[in-house]
Enzyme design. Structure first.
Site, PDB file in Angstrom:
ATOM      1  N   MET A   1     -56.162  -6.941  55.300  1.00 50.27           N
ATOM      2  CA  MET A   1     -56.376  -6.182  56.526  1.00 50.27           C
ATOM      3  C   MET A   1     -55.168  -5.310  56.805  1.00 50.27           C
ATOM      4  SD  MET A   1     -59.386  -7.007  57.468  1.00 50.27           S
ATOM      5  CE  MET A   1     -59.596  -6.542  59.169  1.00 50.27           C
ATOM      6  N   CYS A   2     -55.277  -4.485  57.811  1.00 50.22           N
ATOM      7  CA  CYS A   2     -54.215  -3.559  58.204  1.00 50.22           C
ATOM      8  C   CYS A   2     -54.212  -3.459  59.717  1.00 50.22           C
ATOM      9  CB  CYS A   2     -54.454  -2.177  57.591  1.00 50.22           C
ATOM     10  SG  CYS A   2     -54.735  -2.203  55.803  1.00 50.22           S
TER      11      CYS A   2
END
Length: 258
Positions: A1-2
């Site tokens: 994820m970011c």
């Protein structure tokens, strides 16, 4: 994820997304508060902004942790625009760690970031051709460096390469995101498809599998912030429901189901 964030409104500096807020992207790179998958975003970072003297956005990307770039604080204090986008990256397992895999991705006046993961097969038939014609399945005709092709083998680059042809074909920014996200989500039920995009005059974002928030300030000098999680403790942050599309322009913010 970011983690990613964007601003549309009165001109402000990139440090307003990265360093100034108590929970800005610099803090979110090593201690995100609401990230559902992964605990650190150390696989690169990027930012884009619009200069009135240039037709296309300026972009700066690195494949190193944001806290290792000693030049960034000075650059972020100087880079100033009415429209900003920045992201810190946690690479999906198996995806490359390289600048070409780091958001924001760009095409013409458009910037795009992806927070999540998706099987590339779920978007392969959309890449490079908005009508799904020859070259749109698998690797685009002409190779990855050809117009409309992904610039990296990472899933986020493939999503960008699916969105941008639809925008070039005339779809509004929000419709281009919605079409790609709905298609990819239907083919990959486990996909996480939080996209954030801008064109210098508007923002569009999707919430699909992870958190998304916005904060609107209607005072003079205000605007709208859109972020994976609130950047500060001010009241007024609003959560975007899962599987929703957010559209923001100088005229306001609209959220609708996907």
């Amino acid at each position: 994820m970011c983690r990613h964030a964007a601003w549309l409104g009165a001109p402000r500096t990139l440090t307003s997304l990265i360093h100034e807020p108590g929970n800005g992207l610099f803090k979110q790179s090593y201690a995100p508060r609401l990230q559902r998958y992964g605990t650190v975003n150390a696989d690169g970072y990027g930012m884009g902004w619009y200069d009135p003297d240039h037709p296309e956005p300026v972009r700066y990307r690195r494949s190193v942790p944001i806290w290792t770039d000693a030049n960034l604080p000075a650059l972020a204090r100087i880079a100033r625009s009415h429209c900003l986008l920045a992201a810190v990256r946690s690479a999906t397992v198996g995806m490359p760690v390289e600048e070409t895999a780091t958001a924001p991705f760009t095409d013409g006046r458009w910037l795009l970031s992806h927070n999540g993961r998706v099987a590339r097969d779920a978007v392969g038939d959309l890449v490079g051709d908005p009508a799904g014609g020859p070259g749109s399945g698998g690797e685009p005709a002409g190779g990855a460096e050809s117009a409309g092709g992904p610039e990296s083998s990472c899933d986020s680059a493939w999503l960008a390469a699916a969105v941008f042809p639809r925008r070039r074909a005339g779809l509004p920014l929000g419709d281009a995101l919605a079409e790609v996200v709905s298609h990819a989500g239907g083919k990959d039920p486990g996909a996480r498809l939080n996209l954030l995009a801008c064109d210098g005059a508007s923002l569009a974002a999707t919430a699909w599998g992870d958190t998304l928030f916005f904060h609107r300030d209607d005072r003079p000098g205000g605007g709208v912030l859109v972020a994976s999680e609130p950047l500060d403790e001010r009241p007024g942050w609003r959560a975007v429901p899962d599987r929703s599309l957010l559209l923001a322009s100088p005229g306001g913010v609209h959220v609708q189901p996907l």
